[in-house]
Design an enzyme around this catalytic site. Structure first.
Site, PDB file in Angstrom:
ATOM      1  N   SER A   8     -31.470  38.585 -34.805  1.00  0.00           N
ATOM      2  CA  SER A   8     -31.930  37.934 -36.014  1.00  0.00           C
ATOM      3  C   SER A   8     -33.424  38.119 -36.266  1.00  0.00           C
ATOM      4  CB  SER A   8     -31.558  36.458 -35.962  1.00  0.00           C
ATOM      5  OG  SER A   8     -31.746  35.884 -37.218  1.00  0.00           O
ATOM      6  N   HIS A   9     -34.165  37.007 -36.289  1.00  0.00           N
ATOM      7  CA  HIS A   9     -35.582  37.065 -36.650  1.00  0.00           C
ATOM      8  C   HIS A   9     -36.472  37.371 -35.439  1.00  0.00           C
ATOM      9  CE1 HIS A   9     -34.406  33.192 -35.203  1.00  0.00           C
ATOM     10  NE2 HIS A   9     -35.650  32.988 -34.824  1.00  0.00           N
ATOM     11  N   LYS A  15     -23.340  38.852 -31.257  1.00  0.00           N
ATOM     12  CA  LYS A  15     -22.521  37.671 -31.520  1.00  0.00           C
ATOM     13  C   LYS A  15     -21.176  38.116 -32.042  1.00  0.00           C
ATOM     14  CE  LYS A  15     -24.473  36.660 -36.047  1.00  0.00           C
ATOM     15  NZ  LYS A  15     -24.739  35.641 -37.040  1.00  0.00           N
ATOM     16  N   ASP A  60     -34.524  38.033 -43.215  1.00  0.00           N
ATOM     17  CA  ASP A  60     -34.829  38.248 -41.800  1.00  0.00           C
ATOM     18  C   ASP A  60     -34.124  39.479 -41.229  1.00  0.00           C
ATOM     19  OD1 ASP A  60     -32.229  37.261 -41.704  1.00  0.00           O
ATOM     20  OD2 ASP A  60     -32.558  36.228 -39.804  1.00  0.00           O
ATOM     21  N   ASP A  69     -31.358  40.171 -39.598  1.00  0.00           N
ATOM     22  CA  ASP A  69     -29.947  40.454 -39.884  1.00  0.00           C
ATOM     23  C   ASP A  69     -29.515  40.007 -41.275  1.00  0.00           C
ATOM     24  OD1 ASP A  69     -30.283  37.800 -39.068  1.00  0.00           O
ATOM     25  OD2 ASP A  69     -28.223  37.636 -38.365  1.00  0.00           O
ATOM     26  N   ASP A  87     -29.520  37.107 -42.900  1.00  0.00           N
ATOM     27  CA  ASP A  87     -28.889  35.835 -43.234  1.00  0.00           C
ATOM     28  C   ASP A  87     -29.892  34.767 -43.648  1.00  0.00           C
ATOM     29  OD1 ASP A  87     -29.839  35.521 -40.668  1.00  0.00           O
ATOM     30  OD2 ASP A  87     -27.953  34.820 -39.797  1.00  0.00           O
ATOM     31  N   ARG A  88     -31.190  34.993 -43.378  1.00  0.00           N
ATOM     32  CA  ARG A  88     -32.197  34.007 -43.799  1.00  0.00           C
ATOM     33  C   ARG A  88     -32.884  34.442 -45.075  1.00  0.00           C
ATOM     34  NH1 ARG A  88     -35.298  31.371 -38.720  1.00  0.00           N
ATOM     35  NH2 ARG A  88     -33.488  31.208 -37.350  1.00  0.00           N
ATOM     36  N   THR A 126     -27.172  21.844 -35.595  1.00  0.00           N
ATOM     37  CA  THR A 126     -27.836  23.100 -35.947  1.00  0.00           C
ATOM     38  C   THR A 126     -26.965  24.302 -35.585  1.00  0.00           C
ATOM     39  OG1 THR A 126     -30.009  22.144 -35.699  1.00  0.00           O
ATOM     40  CG2 THR A 126     -29.843  24.516 -35.353  1.00  0.00           C
ATOM     41  N   GLU A 177     -29.514  25.136 -44.015  1.00  0.00           N
ATOM     42  CA  GLU A 177     -30.317  24.666 -42.888  1.00  0.00           C
ATOM     43  C   GLU A 177     -31.786  24.790 -43.257  1.00  0.00           C
ATOM     44  OE1 GLU A 177     -28.617  25.298 -38.752  1.00  0.00           O
ATOM     45  OE2 GLU A 177     -28.353  27.252 -39.676  1.00  0.00           O
ATOM     46  N   GLU A 178     -32.596  23.928 -42.633  1.00  0.00           N
ATOM     47  CA  GLU A 178     -34.036  23.959 -42.893  1.00  0.00           C
ATOM     48  C   GLU A 178     -34.669  25.277 -42.453  1.00  0.00           C
ATOM     49  OE1 GLU A 178     -35.850  24.140 -39.933  1.00  0.00           O
ATOM     50  OE2 GLU A 178     -33.939  23.908 -38.864  1.00  0.00           O
ATOM     51  N   SER A 179     -33.966  25.997 -41.588  1.00  0.00           N
ATOM     52  CA  SER A 179     -34.514  27.212 -40.991  1.00  0.00           C
ATOM     53  C   SER A 179     -34.286  28.425 -41.889  1.00  0.00           C
ATOM     54  CB  SER A 179     -33.867  27.436 -39.636  1.00  0.00           C
ATOM     55  OG  SER A 179     -32.446  27.446 -39.777  1.00  0.00           O
ATOM     56  N   LYS A 203     -24.624  32.300 -43.260  1.00  0.00           N
ATOM     57  CA  LYS A 203     -25.700  32.116 -44.215  1.00  0.00           C
ATOM     58  C   LYS A 203     -26.025  33.475 -44.823  1.00  0.00           C
ATOM     59  CE  LYS A 203     -29.303  31.814 -40.694  1.00  0.00           C
ATOM     60  NZ  LYS A 203     -29.102  31.176 -39.388  1.00  0.00           N
ATOM     61  N   ARG A 224     -38.914  22.233 -30.998  1.00  0.00           N
ATOM     62  CA  ARG A 224     -39.051  22.068 -32.441  1.00  0.00           C
ATOM     63  C   ARG A 224     -39.181  20.585 -32.759  1.00  0.00           C
ATOM     64  NH1 ARG A 224     -37.910  27.172 -33.710  1.00  0.00           N
ATOM     65  NH2 ARG A 224     -35.948  28.178 -33.152  1.00  0.00           N
TER      66      ARG A 224
HETATM   67  C1  VG1 Z   1     -32.406  28.652 -35.123  1.00  0.00           C
HETATM   68  C2  VG1 Z   1     -32.388  27.717 -36.314  1.00  0.00           C
HETATM   69  C3  VG1 Z   1     -30.964  27.432 -36.743  1.00  0.00           C
HETATM   70  C4  VG1 Z   1     -30.256  28.761 -37.026  1.00  0.00           C
HETATM   71  C5  VG1 Z   1     -30.349  29.657 -35.819  1.00  0.00           C
HETATM   72  C6  VG1 Z   1     -29.747  31.032 -36.061  1.00  0.00           C
HETATM   73  O1  VG1 Z   1     -31.754  28.039 -34.033  1.00  0.00           O
HETATM   74  O2  VG1 Z   1     -33.062  26.529 -36.021  1.00  0.00           O
HETATM   75  O3  VG1 Z   1     -30.974  26.606 -37.864  1.00  0.00           O
HETATM   76  O4  VG1 Z   1     -28.901  28.534 -37.347  1.00  0.00           O
HETATM   77  O5  VG1 Z   1     -31.714  29.847 -35.451  1.00  0.00           O
HETATM   78  O6  VG1 Z   1     -30.345  31.671 -37.131  1.00  0.00           O
HETATM   79  P1  VG1 Z   1     -32.562  27.332 -32.838  1.00  0.00           P
HETATM   80  O7  VG1 Z   1     -31.511  26.906 -31.873  1.00  0.00           O
HETATM   81  O8  VG1 Z   1     -33.526  28.357 -32.309  1.00  0.00           O
HETATM   82  O9  VG1 Z   1     -33.289  26.194 -33.469  1.00  0.00           O
HETATM   83  V1  VG1 Z   1     -30.585  33.337 -37.066  1.00  0.00           V
HETATM   84  O10 VG1 Z   1     -31.037  33.849 -38.597  1.00  0.00           O
HETATM   85  O11 VG1 Z   1     -31.652  33.452 -35.873  1.00  0.00           O
HETATM   86  O12 VG1 Z   1     -29.075  33.922 -36.614  1.00  0.00           O
HETATM   87 CO    CO Z   2     -30.761  35.740 -38.910  1.00  0.00          CO
END
Ligand code: VG1
Ligand code: CO
Length: 544
Positions: A113-114, A126, A278, A280, A282-283, A345, A364-366, A377, A497
């Site tokens: 992801s990010h 995943k 991001d 992948d 999804d953000r 989350t 989600e806030e993220s 997402k 966090r």
């Molecule tokens: C983080 C975010 C969560 C999100 C997850 C995957 O998880 O807080 O809201 O669903 O990343 O997103 P954590 O456990 O680090 O707080 V992604 O775009 O990284 O697949």
């Molecule tokens: Co992502």
């Protein structure tokens, strides 16, 4: 085709986190590491004979090699058909889309992801199930158990397949199709949104827009959708060539890591609309001219205005947000007289509600927002929502958000991340606060009175499963909140966090800076946890 059974030994650290298994590339490069996890997944599914899956990833370093490994193992495990995104590229929402469209049994998405990429960066994998969504906890726990019991995996000898051309290959009984990873997804977007209307906005010389793919997976999707289908100028797009190391950047669309876009959007004569996604895809981050849209507000604004978008004109079934996400969405649900769910989350917790038809839009806030069109997402979906709303409402981003606040109140919101903290220290900070929760309820700290202090747990209303220890919450008598969670996606040390929320109904106080509006909560959280002293940090690593 000779199937080889390779002896292996379990790795103790293959429990998937918030979103799959994420480790340093160097961990995934260890002999048998990836293979063990893939075989454990196949075993957890009760075998994959005659099954059909998709695979692809965000293009990061090790993506190509991992895909070839999975293809060989899939052939040896009896999989009937694999769809691989051209050049190994497949965004997370597009994977969800193709699983559903072609009724596949699931997909492996290769992404961290990010998190940063490259040989010293992170890698991840995943598994998404037949509904298109991330494997639910009961499946990820089964994968973990299988990984701990693993003694061998199956593979074949086969040369690497050329994934850079659309083609169909046969390997024994396995049919492998290299397919266009963009078309199905872009077609789905065209069904949901009014492309004629958005196209006329994007081609209007008085409107200017920038989209930053951050050298990650959405580049090809953005080119197809924004430029080819909607007619935006090619130079509206930034960093649209996926790179194995994301150009050395951190493909995380927030105010810190999307610095190039943020600088453009906060300059004089800034574009009217800016967005980024991001690693992948999804953000999403949404920006207006000198204006940041908090992701918790973004999902609330989208839900409140969804009736203006073709795909949602018949109304919404329900809404949902993760627990730390601000309650702005709850106010919209109340107004629309529909249910609003509060889940732990991670996107996997929305899956059952979406499948049961209880939920249309969630977030989600993220920086994660999406709807029931897929089970992930979806960054570009959120961007298209905003463009569609801008085109219909003919207001600026800033005005749309301010209009929303005046109607529903403003939920001031911020998240402070302390990254790469020593795991022991991070666990102690969380455990200490957890131990004191019972003594905090009813206590007053200045004007703040704690009305509830607990460790969030969630009973899934559809399958009744219980997920405990999902975040420490202090809820105050005015509905302000402080939340503390440990991240489940990091690969080095631990990330703490802290989340802050305060609801403001007085229009005269709505234009404060969130850090100022939330200052008493931030100060209290820092005092209660002693986080700065114990982590040795002068300030959080990232403030959103
Ligand atoms: C983080 C975010 C969560 C999100 C997850 C995957 O998880 O807080 O809201 O669903 O990343 O997103 P954590 O456990 O680090 O707080 V992604 O775009 O990284 O697949
Ligand atoms: Co992502």
């Amino acid at each position: 085709m000779e199937i080889k059974t390779i002896a292996s030994r379990p790795f103790p650290d293959q429990r998937p986190g918030t979103s799959g298994l994420r480790k340093k590339v160097t961990v995934f490069q260890k002999p048998h590491y990836l293979e063990n996890f893939v075989q454990a997944t196949f075993n957890a599914l009760g075998g994959v004979d005659k099954k059909q899956i998709a695979i692809g990833g965000d293009g990061r370093f090790f993506n190509q090699q991992a895909l070839q490994t999975i293809i060989r193992m899939a052939a040896a495990n009896g999989i009937k058909k694999i769809m691989v995104g051209l050049s190994g590229i497949l965004s997370t929402p597009a994977a969800s889309c193709v699983i559903r469209k072609y009724r596949l049994d699931g997909a492996f998405i290769l992404s961290a992801s990010h998190n940063p990429g490259g040989p010293r960066g992170d890698f991840g994998i995943k598994f998404n199930t037949a509904n298109g969504g991330p494997a639910p906890e009961k499946v990820t726990e089964k994968i973990y158990k299988e990984s701990l019991a693993l003694k061998s995996y199956r593979t074949i000898d086969n040369p690497d397949i050329n994934l850079d051309e659309i083609a169909v290959f046969t390997i024994g009984d396995l049919q492998l199709e290299v397919f266009d990873p963009v078309k199905d997804y872009a077609d789905l977007m065209a069904e949901i949104f009014d492309f004629d209307l958005i196209g006329s906005l994007l081609r209007n010389p008085d409107f200017s827009f920038r989209f930053d793919a951050m050298h990650a997976v959405t580049g090809p999707y953005a080119e197809e959708i924004f430029v080819n289908r909607l007619g935006a100028a090619a130079d509206s797009l930034l960093n649209c060539t996926p790179k194995p190391d994301f150009g050395g950047g951190h493909p995380d669309p927030n105010l810190k890591y999307a610095a190039e876009l943020v600088a453009l959007m906060f300059a004089d004569k800034a574009p009217a609309f800016g967005a980024a996604s991001d690693g992948d895809g999804d953000r999403n981050m949404i920006l207006g001219d000198n204006f940041f849209v908090n992701p918790s507000d973004s999902v609330a604004v989208i839900a409140a205005n969804a009736h203006l978008i073709k795909g949602y004109k018949n109304g919404l079934k329900g809404l949902a947000r993760s627990m730390p996400t601000s309650c702005a969405l709850d106010a919209v649900a109340k107004e629309l007289k529909i249910e609003c769910f509060e889940t732990p989350t991670g996107w996997k917790f929305f899956g059952n509600l979406l499948d049961a038809g209880r939920l249309s839009i969630c977030g989600e806030e993220s920086f994660g927002t999406s709807s029931d069109h897929v089970r992930e997402k979806d960054g570009l979906w959120a961007v298209l929502c905003w463009l569609n709303l801008l085109a219909v409402k003919k207001l600026s981003v800033n005005n749309i958000v301010n209009e929303h606040w005046r109607k529903f109140g403003r939920n001031f919101y911020s998240r402070h991340d302390y990254e790469e903290v020593d795991s022991k220290i991070a666990n102690t900070i969380a455990a200490d606060l957890r131990d004191r929760l019972a003594t905090l309820a009813g206590r007053k700290f200045g004007a703040l009175e704690v009305s509830r202090a607990d460790d969030f747990s969630y009973r899934d209303p559809i399958d009744n499963s219980l997920s405990e220890n999902q975040g420490l919450r202090l809820i105050f008598s005015d509905n302000s909140r402080i939340i503390l969670r440990l991240s489940g996606t990091g690969t080095k040390g631990a990330t703490l966090r802290l989340y802050f929320e305060k609801i403001e109904k007085d229009p005269a106080k709505m234009n404060l800076d969130p850090q100022t509006a939330l200052a008493p909560l931030i100060k209290l959280a820092e005092e209660l946890t002693d986080i700065r002293k114990l982590t040795g940090r002068l300030e959080p690593t990232v403030i959103t």
